[in-house]
Design a protein around this motif. Structure first.
Motif, PDB file in Angstrom:
ATOM      1  N   ARG A   1       0.824  -1.209   0.000  1.00 54.44           N
ATOM      2  CA  ARG A   1       0.000   0.000   0.000  1.00 54.44           C
ATOM      3  C   ARG A   1       0.861   1.263   0.000  1.00 54.44           C
ATOM      4  N   ASN A   2       1.968   1.231   0.738  1.00 49.78           N
ATOM      5  CA  ASN A   2       2.834   2.407   0.850  1.00 49.78           C
ATOM      6  C   ASN A   2       4.182   2.218   0.169  1.00 49.78           C
ATOM      7  N   LEU A   3       4.312   1.160  -0.631  1.00 49.40           N
ATOM      8  CA  LEU A   3       5.599   0.849  -1.242  1.00 49.40           C
ATOM      9  C   LEU A   3       5.642   1.112  -2.740  1.00 49.40           C
ATOM     10  N   ARG A   4       4.476   1.329  -3.340  1.00 54.70           N
ATOM     11  CA  ARG A   4       4.458   1.465  -4.797  1.00 54.70           C
ATOM     12  C   ARG A   4       5.128   2.763  -5.233  1.00 54.70           C
ATOM     13  N   PRO A   5       6.071   2.685  -6.162  1.00 56.91           N
ATOM     14  CA  PRO A   5       6.694   3.918  -6.668  1.00 56.91           C
ATOM     15  C   PRO A   5       5.733   4.674  -7.579  1.00 56.91           C
ATOM     16  N   ARG A   6       6.105   5.886  -7.886  1.00 56.62           N
ATOM     17  CA  ARG A   6       5.264   6.734  -8.738  1.00 56.62           C
ATOM     18  C   ARG A   6       5.234   6.185 -10.162  1.00 56.62           C
ATOM     19  N   MET A   7       4.049   6.144 -10.737  1.00 54.14           N
ATOM     20  CA  MET A   7       3.884   5.652 -12.109  1.00 54.14           C
ATOM     21  C   MET A   7       4.346   6.719 -13.093  1.00 54.14           C
ATOM     22  N   THR A   8       5.304   6.354 -13.921  1.00 54.19           N
ATOM     23  CA  THR A   8       5.797   7.259 -14.958  1.00 54.19           C
ATOM     24  C   THR A   8       5.389   6.731 -16.327  1.00 54.19           C
TER      25      THR A   8
ATOM     26  N   ALA B   1      14.351  -5.308 -16.710  1.00 52.95           N
ATOM     27  CA  ALA B   1      14.476  -3.857 -16.730  1.00 52.95           C
ATOM     28  C   ALA B   1      13.352  -3.188 -15.941  1.00 52.95           C
ATOM     29  N   ALA B   2      12.136  -3.731 -16.012  1.00 58.04           N
ATOM     30  CA  ALA B   2      11.009  -3.131 -15.294  1.00 58.04           C
ATOM     31  C   ALA B   2      11.184  -3.246 -13.781  1.00 58.04           C
ATOM     32  N   LEU B   3      11.757  -4.362 -13.314  1.00 61.27           N
ATOM     33  CA  LEU B   3      11.952  -4.550 -11.881  1.00 61.27           C
ATOM     34  C   LEU B   3      12.938  -3.557 -11.293  1.00 61.27           C
ATOM     35  N   GLU B   4      13.832  -3.034 -12.109  1.00 62.37           N
ATOM     36  CA  GLU B   4      14.787  -2.047 -11.607  1.00 62.37           C
ATOM     37  C   GLU B   4      14.112  -0.708 -11.336  1.00 62.37           C
ATOM     38  N   ARG B   5      13.040  -0.403 -12.043  1.00 66.13           N
ATOM     39  CA  ARG B   5      12.352   0.873 -11.868  1.00 66.13           C
ATOM     40  C   ARG B   5      11.102   0.759 -10.994  1.00 66.13           C
TER      41      ARG B   5
ATOM     42  N   SER C   1      -0.284 -15.500 -12.137  1.00 66.88           N
ATOM     43  CA  SER C   1      -0.043 -14.623 -10.981  1.00 66.88           C
ATOM     44  C   SER C   1       1.130 -15.111 -10.139  1.00 66.88           C
ATOM     45  N   ILE C   2       1.100 -16.372  -9.724  1.00 66.02           N
ATOM     46  CA  ILE C   2       2.195 -16.894  -8.894  1.00 66.02           C
ATOM     47  C   ILE C   2       3.493 -16.961  -9.691  1.00 66.02           C
ATOM     48  N   ALA C   3       3.409 -17.445 -10.925  1.00 68.90           N
ATOM     49  CA  ALA C   3       4.622 -17.619 -11.729  1.00 68.90           C
ATOM     50  C   ALA C   3       5.278 -16.274 -12.047  1.00 68.90           C
ATOM     51  N   TYR C   4       4.495 -15.273 -12.433  1.00 69.88           N
ATOM     52  CA  TYR C   4       5.067 -13.963 -12.738  1.00 69.88           C
ATOM     53  C   TYR C   4       5.785 -13.388 -11.517  1.00 69.88           C
ATOM     54  N   HIS C   5       5.148 -13.526 -10.361  1.00 66.73           N
ATOM     55  CA  HIS C   5       5.737 -12.962  -9.140  1.00 66.73           C
ATOM     56  C   HIS C   5       7.009 -13.709  -8.736  1.00 66.73           C
ATOM     57  N   VAL C   6       6.944 -15.039  -8.717  1.00 69.97           N
ATOM     58  CA  VAL C   6       8.100 -15.829  -8.282  1.00 69.97           C
ATOM     59  C   VAL C   6       9.271 -15.666  -9.239  1.00 69.97           C
ATOM     60  N   GLN C   7       9.001 -15.740 -10.537  1.00 66.33           N
ATOM     61  CA  GLN C   7      10.105 -15.615 -11.479  1.00 66.33           C
ATOM     62  C   GLN C   7      10.673 -14.193 -11.475  1.00 66.33           C
ATOM     63  N   GLY C   8       9.850 -13.198 -11.120  1.00 67.91           N
ATOM     64  CA  GLY C   8      10.373 -11.848 -10.979  1.00 67.91           C
ATOM     65  C   GLY C   8      11.375 -11.754  -9.842  1.00 67.91           C
ATOM     66  N   LEU C   9      11.077 -12.403  -8.711  1.00 67.68           N
ATOM     67  CA  LEU C   9      12.013 -12.423  -7.587  1.00 67.68           C
ATOM     68  C   LEU C   9      13.302 -13.144  -7.959  1.00 67.68           C
ATOM     69  N   VAL C  10      13.168 -14.274  -8.681  1.00 69.69           N
ATOM     70  CA  VAL C  10      14.355 -15.032  -9.080  1.00 69.69           C
ATOM     71  C   VAL C  10      15.184 -14.246 -10.089  1.00 69.69           C
TER      72      VAL C  10
END
Length: 394
Positions: free
Chosen positions: A69-76, A215-219, A272-281
């Motif tokens: 809720r308080n962690l999302r960065p600003r949408m550009t 690249a998206a995870l870096e921003r 949903s689960i796969a996108y999230h888990v593979q993003g962390l990996v």
């Protein structure tokens, strides 16, 4: 006792990325079997993609709303465009072409063709400078040769079918008739070839998804929110594609049957689960590592497909799969060597950085550094040193 607990904790941290990706392969294998069964019973793969990502969005959104809720960065504008393209690459292009290829071929063949994913990801990572390729190094040669062998295996599976291979576990099993054998026995060579082309396009889109997600995870470091936005964007784009491709409203009807199970399972587990888990990996190990576990899915699907769908395995698929796996692990070996050398260099640089921060090092201190080929060289600091005229610099 505390030492044992600390040791097990370290082992778990090391093994966590491997366990996560292995678990995902079991999830992908189940998705292939359920989806093939659903497509054989007449469900439109365009509609399946829509329902799949609608389920994915609804299942992951509560975690994003509560935990971030308080962690999302600003949408550009740049982040929005990355999410838009990710939704197009993964949910729309990859899955629609993959389901079309799956319909014309078989689950085992589709999984085997997906083994091109690490090689394609590796090539794209080099193009976008996420990976380095130095042909003078053995590790780089292994990655390059592995990539070529993987592509050769995929092309062999595409162009050569061969005789049926009788597996040990199917020898004593009664042959169960299927309502639709159009994907294997009765399909024309043209349909089989088109299925191969669709699978190659899907794999290329999925590899591009891995690279762009890095690249998206870096921003945008709010992982649940990023996954939710990708699934939501994919749902909206898939609805537009379905309305263009399917002109009958009857294709949208779905009941409490296998079609609903296939859509819910694919959406919750493999979106949903796969996108999230593979993003962390990916954030921890990189896109090449995350894409390196597809051969396990092929083995699981081959066994499950033989039992559940009475699926036939062909010689061309077996030979091509062996080449793909061999090439894949050549790439992984080179990647492992590269990561090991990178850690060694980082370990050598940390004490030097600590000395510089503490002001311990003198201008003429000699620093030892490990190069990529593990040779030790001696370098002097950049600050010039004044020497008497009658002395030589050795």
């Amino acid at each position: 006792m505390k030492n044992n607990q600390g040791r097990w904790s370290r082992y778990f941290v090391i093994c966590k990325p491997y366990l996560a990706m292995i678990s995902l392969q079991f999830g992908y294998a189940g998705m292939n079997i359920l989806t093939k069964f659903s497509l054989n019973h007449g469900m439109s793969h365009y509609v399946l993609v829509v329902y799949r990502h609608a389920f994915a969005t609804l299942s992951i959104a509560p975690f994003a709303l509560i935990l971030e809720r308080n962690l999302r960065p600003r949408m550009t504008w740049l982040i929005f465009m990355q999410i838009f393209v990710l939704g197009l690459l993964g949910p729309v292009i990859d899955q629609n072409f993959y389901y079309a290829g799956l319909k014309f071929t078989s689950p085992t063949f589709s999984c085997a063709m997906s083994n091109m994913l690490p090689a394609m990801t590796f090539v794209l990572a080099i193009i976008f400078r996420m990976e380095k390729l130095d042909l003078k190094q053995i590790r780089s040669q292994a990655k390059l040769i592995g990539t070529l062998v993987t592509v050769a295996g995929a092309m062999l599976m595409t162009l050569y079918k061969g005789p049926i291979m009788h597996m040990v576990w199917t020898k004593y099993m009664p042959v169960r008739p299927r309502e639709s054998d159009s994907a294997t026995d009765d399909s024309s060579s043209e349909n089989w070839f088109m299925g191969c082309i669709f699978l190659i396009i899907a794999t290329l889109a999925w590899a591009s998804f891995f690279v762009l997600q890095t690249a998206a995870l870096e921003r945008y470091r709010a992982h649940f929110s990023l996954t939710t936005l990708i699934c939501l964007m994919g749902t909206l784009q898939a609805i537009v594609v379905t309305l263009v491709m399917e002109h009958k409203f009857s294709v949208w009807s779905i009941g409490f049957d296998m079609n609903l199970l296939a859509a819910a399972y694919a959406g919750i587990v493999t979106s949903s689960i796969a996108y999230h888990v593979q993003g962390l990996v990916i954030q921890d190990k990189g896109p090449v590592f995350a894409s390196a576990f597809s051969p396990l899915m092929m083995i699981i699907v081959a066994i499950m497909g033989s039992f559940i769908l009475s699926e036939k395995i062909y010689l061309g698929g077996v030979i091509g799969a062996v080449l793909i796996v061999a090439g894949l692990y050549s790439v992984l070996w080179g990647k492992h060597k590269e990561d090991k050398e990178k850690k060694q260099m980082e370990a050598m640089e940390i004490p030097t950085a600590m000395k510089e921060a503490q002001g311990v090092m003198e201008p003429d201190d000699v620093v030892e550094k490990a190069t990529a080929n593990n040779r030790i060289i001696l370098t002097l600091e950049r600050k010039p040193i004044t020497l008497p005229m009658n002395e030589n610099l050795i």
